[in-house]
Design an enzyme around this catalytic site. Structure first.
Site, PDB file in Angstrom:
ATOM      1  N   HIS A 204       5.406 -13.066  -0.124  1.00  0.00           N
ATOM      2  CA  HIS A 204       5.653 -12.133   0.998  1.00  0.00           C
ATOM      3  C   HIS A 204       5.033 -12.628   2.297  1.00  0.00           C
ATOM      4  O   HIS A 204       4.797 -11.847   3.207  1.00  0.00           O
ATOM      5  CB  HIS A 204       5.114 -10.732   0.655  1.00  0.00           C
ATOM      6  CG  HIS A 204       5.850 -10.087  -0.478  1.00  0.00           C
ATOM      7  ND1 HIS A 204       5.323  -9.070  -1.233  1.00  0.00           N
ATOM      8  CD2 HIS A 204       7.071 -10.332  -0.996  1.00  0.00           C
ATOM      9  CE1 HIS A 204       6.199  -8.702  -2.170  1.00  0.00           C
ATOM     10  NE2 HIS A 204       7.262  -9.461  -2.048  1.00  0.00           N
TER      11      HIS A 204
ATOM     12  N   CYS B 135      13.011 -18.687  18.978  1.00  0.00           N
ATOM     13  CA  CYS B 135      13.153 -20.115  18.588  1.00  0.00           C
ATOM     14  C   CYS B 135      12.507 -20.412  17.239  1.00  0.00           C
ATOM     15  O   CYS B 135      12.503 -21.569  16.795  1.00  0.00           O
ATOM     16  CB  CYS B 135      12.543 -20.993  19.685  1.00  0.00           C
ATOM     17  SG  CYS B 135      10.743 -20.899  19.752  1.00  0.00           S
TER      18      CYS B 135
HETATM   19  C1  BV8 Z   1      14.671  -7.674  -0.419  1.00  0.00           C
HETATM   20  C2  BV8 Z   1       4.698  -7.681   3.128  1.00  0.00           C
HETATM   21  C3  BV8 Z   1      16.947  -7.521  -0.059  1.00  0.00           C
HETATM   22  C4  BV8 Z   1       3.899  -7.504   4.302  1.00  0.00           C
HETATM   23  C5  BV8 Z   1       5.685  -6.309   1.431  1.00  0.00           C
HETATM   24  C6  BV8 Z   1      15.986  -4.428  -5.964  1.00  0.00           C
HETATM   25  C7  BV8 Z   1      16.179  -5.768  -5.608  1.00  0.00           C
HETATM   26  C8  BV8 Z   1      15.860  -6.213  -4.340  1.00  0.00           C
HETATM   27  C9  BV8 Z   1      15.322  -5.338  -3.381  1.00  0.00           C
HETATM   28  C10 BV8 Z   1      15.094  -4.029  -3.741  1.00  0.00           C
HETATM   29  C11 BV8 Z   1      15.424  -3.570  -5.020  1.00  0.00           C
HETATM   30  N1  BV8 Z   1      15.108  -2.255  -5.070  1.00  0.00           N
HETATM   31  C12 BV8 Z   1      14.571  -1.869  -3.889  1.00  0.00           C
HETATM   32  C13 BV8 Z   1      14.576  -2.916  -3.052  1.00  0.00           C
HETATM   33  C14 BV8 Z   1      14.105  -2.887  -1.671  1.00  0.00           C
HETATM   34  C15 BV8 Z   1      12.643  -3.254  -1.538  1.00  0.00           C
HETATM   35  C16 BV8 Z   1      11.776  -2.632  -2.577  1.00  0.00           C
HETATM   36  O1  BV8 Z   1      11.403  -3.274  -3.544  1.00  0.00           O
HETATM   37  N2  BV8 Z   1      11.419  -1.379  -2.356  1.00  0.00           N
HETATM   38  C17 BV8 Z   1      10.533  -0.702  -3.303  1.00  0.00           C
HETATM   39  C18 BV8 Z   1       9.448   0.057  -2.530  1.00  0.00           C
HETATM   40  C19 BV8 Z   1      11.372   0.182  -4.173  1.00  0.00           C
HETATM   41  N3  BV8 Z   1      12.487  -4.694  -1.564  1.00  0.00           N
HETATM   42  C20 BV8 Z   1      12.638  -5.373  -0.427  1.00  0.00           C
HETATM   43  O2  BV8 Z   1      12.973  -4.864   0.628  1.00  0.00           O
HETATM   44  C21 BV8 Z   1      12.406  -6.878  -0.482  1.00  0.00           C
HETATM   45  N4  BV8 Z   1      13.505  -7.497   0.173  1.00  0.00           N
HETATM   46  O3  BV8 Z   1      14.800  -7.741  -1.581  1.00  0.00           O
HETATM   47  O4  BV8 Z   1      15.672  -7.751   0.475  1.00  0.00           O
HETATM   48  C22 BV8 Z   1      17.889  -8.324   0.695  1.00  0.00           C
HETATM   49  C23 BV8 Z   1      18.833  -9.060  -0.009  1.00  0.00           C
HETATM   50  C24 BV8 Z   1      19.763  -9.776   0.686  1.00  0.00           C
HETATM   51  C25 BV8 Z   1      19.745  -9.783   2.086  1.00  0.00           C
HETATM   52  C26 BV8 Z   1      18.769  -9.058   2.782  1.00  0.00           C
HETATM   53  C27 BV8 Z   1      17.842  -8.316   2.086  1.00  0.00           C
HETATM   54  C28 BV8 Z   1      11.153  -7.284   0.275  1.00  0.00           C
HETATM   55  C29 BV8 Z   1       9.930  -6.769  -0.388  1.00  0.00           C
HETATM   56  C30 BV8 Z   1       8.670  -7.287   0.332  1.00  0.00           C
HETATM   57  C31 BV8 Z   1       8.117  -6.212   1.190  1.00  0.00           C
HETATM   58  N5  BV8 Z   1       6.867  -6.647   1.831  1.00  0.00           N
HETATM   59  N6  BV8 Z   1       4.610  -6.663   2.113  1.00  0.00           N
HETATM   60  C32 BV8 Z   1       2.685  -6.697   4.147  1.00  0.00           C
HETATM   61  O5  BV8 Z   1       1.949  -6.878   3.162  1.00  0.00           O
HETATM   62  O6  BV8 Z   1       2.452  -5.904   5.067  1.00  0.00           O
HETATM   63  S1  BV8 Z   1       5.522  -5.457  -0.011  1.00  0.00           S
HETATM   64  C33 BV8 Z   1       3.943  -4.947  -0.333  1.00  0.00           C
HETATM   65  O7  BV8 Z   1       4.002  -4.446  -1.685  1.00  0.00           O
HETATM   66  C34 BV8 Z   1       2.885  -6.022  -0.356  1.00  0.00           C
HETATM   67  O8  BV8 Z   1       3.370  -7.336  -0.240  1.00  0.00           O
HETATM   68  C35 BV8 Z   1       2.286  -5.839  -1.750  1.00  0.00           C
HETATM   69  O9  BV8 Z   1       1.702  -6.956  -2.229  1.00  0.00           O
HETATM   70  C36 BV8 Z   1       3.504  -5.469  -2.500  1.00  0.00           C
HETATM   71  C37 BV8 Z   1       3.355  -4.988  -3.892  1.00  0.00           C
HETATM   72  O10 BV8 Z   1       2.325  -4.045  -3.922  1.00  0.00           O
HETATM   73  P1  BV8 Z   1       1.101  -4.375  -4.897  1.00  0.00           P
HETATM   74  O11 BV8 Z   1       0.532  -5.702  -4.511  1.00  0.00           O
HETATM   75  O12 BV8 Z   1       1.536  -4.212  -6.294  1.00  0.00           O
HETATM   76  O13 BV8 Z   1       0.061  -3.271  -4.447  1.00  0.00           O
HETATM   77  P2  BV8 Z   1      -0.026  -1.751  -4.953  1.00  0.00           P
HETATM   78  O14 BV8 Z   1      -0.997  -1.044  -4.075  1.00  0.00           O
HETATM   79  O15 BV8 Z   1       1.347  -1.199  -5.122  1.00  0.00           O
HETATM   80  O16 BV8 Z   1      -0.661  -1.875  -6.416  1.00  0.00           O
HETATM   81  C38 BV8 Z   1      -1.999  -2.344  -6.579  1.00  0.00           C
HETATM   82  C39 BV8 Z   1      -2.248  -2.388  -8.082  1.00  0.00           C
HETATM   83  O17 BV8 Z   1      -3.542  -2.929  -8.313  1.00  0.00           O
HETATM   84  C40 BV8 Z   1      -2.225  -1.009  -8.721  1.00  0.00           C
HETATM   85  O18 BV8 Z   1      -1.477  -1.075  -9.925  1.00  0.00           O
HETATM   86  C41 BV8 Z   1      -3.708  -0.718  -9.019  1.00  0.00           C
HETATM   87  O19 BV8 Z   1      -3.857   0.057 -10.196  1.00  0.00           O
HETATM   88  C42 BV8 Z   1      -4.253  -2.110  -9.226  1.00  0.00           C
HETATM   89  N7  BV8 Z   1      -5.681  -2.307  -8.915  1.00  0.00           N
HETATM   90  C43 BV8 Z   1      -6.412  -1.702  -7.942  1.00  0.00           C
HETATM   91  N8  BV8 Z   1      -7.669  -2.216  -7.955  1.00  0.00           N
HETATM   92  C44 BV8 Z   1      -7.701  -3.173  -8.937  1.00  0.00           C
HETATM   93  C45 BV8 Z   1      -6.432  -3.230  -9.549  1.00  0.00           C
HETATM   94  N9  BV8 Z   1      -6.148  -4.073 -10.557  1.00  0.00           N
HETATM   95  C46 BV8 Z   1      -7.146  -4.894 -10.976  1.00  0.00           C
HETATM   96  N10 BV8 Z   1      -8.379  -4.905 -10.431  1.00  0.00           N
HETATM   97  C47 BV8 Z   1      -8.691  -4.051  -9.425  1.00  0.00           C
HETATM   98  N11 BV8 Z   1      -9.951  -4.066  -8.907  1.00  0.00           N
HETATM   99 ZN    ZN Z   2      10.069 -19.269  21.034  1.00  0.00          ZN
END
Ligand code: BV8
Ligand code: ZN
Length: 248
Positions: A122, A133
């Site tokens: 990501h 550009c």
């Molecule tokens: C795309 C970047 C399509 C910047 C982020 C099916 C297929 C394809 C796409 C989709 C689909 N269904 C839905 C979609 C759309 C969407 C999506 O997935 N939506 C979700 C919400 C349903 N996906 C997209 O839009 C993707 N693009 O596929 O485009 C396309 C195709 C053709 C042409 C054009 C477009 C792009 C997705 C990327 C989005 N960008 N971030 C930024 O960070 O600001 S996503 C964001 O979520 C972060 O990157 C993050 O890393 C990521 C995942 O979250 P997690 O890392 O899992 O974090 P979270 O808080 O959720 O969980 C933390 C976990 O850690 C928990 O389980 C917790 O219990 C645990 N934890 C906590 N402490 C600890 C621990 N574990 C161990 N030790 C600890 N101490």
């Molecule tokens: Zn430029």
């Protein structure tokens, strides 16, 4: 953990270890996750700060969001979970075995811990590129002196070099990810597996009969399919990796 260690003992000729991390591995470094109670998405609306349309509507506000996170990250350092993965990569290199680290995180902490074979699925919030550009730039000033930053060549707006919702992941890392899910062991660490297409990765590995070790402080929707180890990455990863090193 005991059941997992028993299972590992039965494994032989392990050649390829793949790791997938999410924001949970950086939690013990003091970096907010996204979906935990104090997570980022509780204080910000994804639409406003993590989509191109939100950026187009208010680039300054989005830059403030990312600059705020860079300021938070700047004073943090990798934790024992990151260093355990560096230890694993170093060990596998010496044994001429394959190690690939895929991360959804944009904080750059895996590089800081010393890992090298990293695929940032990501993007990385330390880089930016021009919307016109496409010229890339490393953002060293924290906080940024000029918000939003402008392109040095064509004076247009720069944007954070991260993948927003609705944007495609770079095919180089996405294709590498899909093809790497044919591995002996996949470690899924600190991710809720709610963001696609990366959330498909472990299911691909399952289909390829990989052993999947999931490390998380709580069960995810997929934990029942994996060898789930409940715990903080910084606490359980070193022990798991020490046991892995004995059989690798
Ligand atoms: C795309 C970047 C399509 C910047 C982020 C099916 C297929 C394809 C796409 C989709 C689909 N269904 C839905 C979609 C759309 C969407 C999506 O997935 N939506 C979700 C919400 C349903 N996906 C997209 O839009 C993707 N693009 O596929 O485009 C396309 C195709 C053709 C042409 C054009 C477009 C792009 C997705 C990327 C989005 N960008 N971030 C930024 O960070 O600001 S996503 C964001 O979520 C972060 O990157 C993050 O890393 C990521 C995942 O979250 P997690 O890392 O899992 O974090 P979270 O808080 O959720 O969980 C933390 C976990 O850690 C928990 O389980 C917790 O219990 C645990 N934890 C906590 N402490 C600890 C621990 N574990 C161990 N030790 C600890 N101490
Ligand atoms: Zn430029």
């Amino acid at each position: 953990m005991k059941k997992l260690l028993e299972k590992l003992k039965t494994k032989e000729n392990l050649e390829k270890i793949v790791v997938l991390t999410g924001s949970g591995i950086s939690a013990e470094s003091g970096i907010s996750t996204f979906r935990d109670n104090d997570g980022l998405w509780n204080n910000y609306n994804i639409e406003d700060v993590a989509t191109y349309s939100g950026f187009a509507k208010d680039p300054e506000m989005v830059w403030k969001f990312y600059d705020q996170r860079r300021q938070e990250i700047q004073n943090t350092k990798p934790n024992k979970g990151h260093y355990a993965l560096f230890d694993l990569e170093t060990h596998l290199q010496k044994k001429n075995k394959e190690f690939l680290l895929f991360t959804q995180n944009v904080d750059g902490l895996h590089y800081m811990a010393g890992n090298r074979n990293i695929y940032e699925l990501h993007g990385n919030l330390w880089d930016a590129f021009c919307i016109n550009c496409k010229k890339k730039r490393r953002l060293n000033d924290v906080p940024l002196r000029v918000l939003p930053p402008k392109c040095e060549s064509c004076k247009n707006l720069m944007r954070p070099d991260v993948v927003w919702f609705g944007e495609q992941l770079p095919s180089s890392v996405l294709d590498k990810g899909f093809e790497s899910m044919d591995c002996d062991i996949l470690m899924v660490i600190g991710t809720s597996l709610l963001v696609y297409p990366v959330a498909y990765f472990p299911f691909l590995a399952l289909k390829n009969k990989s052993l999947i070790i999931e490390i998380n402080t709580e069960k995810t929707h997929a934990s029942d399919y994996f060898s789930f180890v409940k715990g903080k990455a910084g606490e359980v990863l070193p022990e798991i990796i020490n046991n892995l090193k004995e059989i690798l």
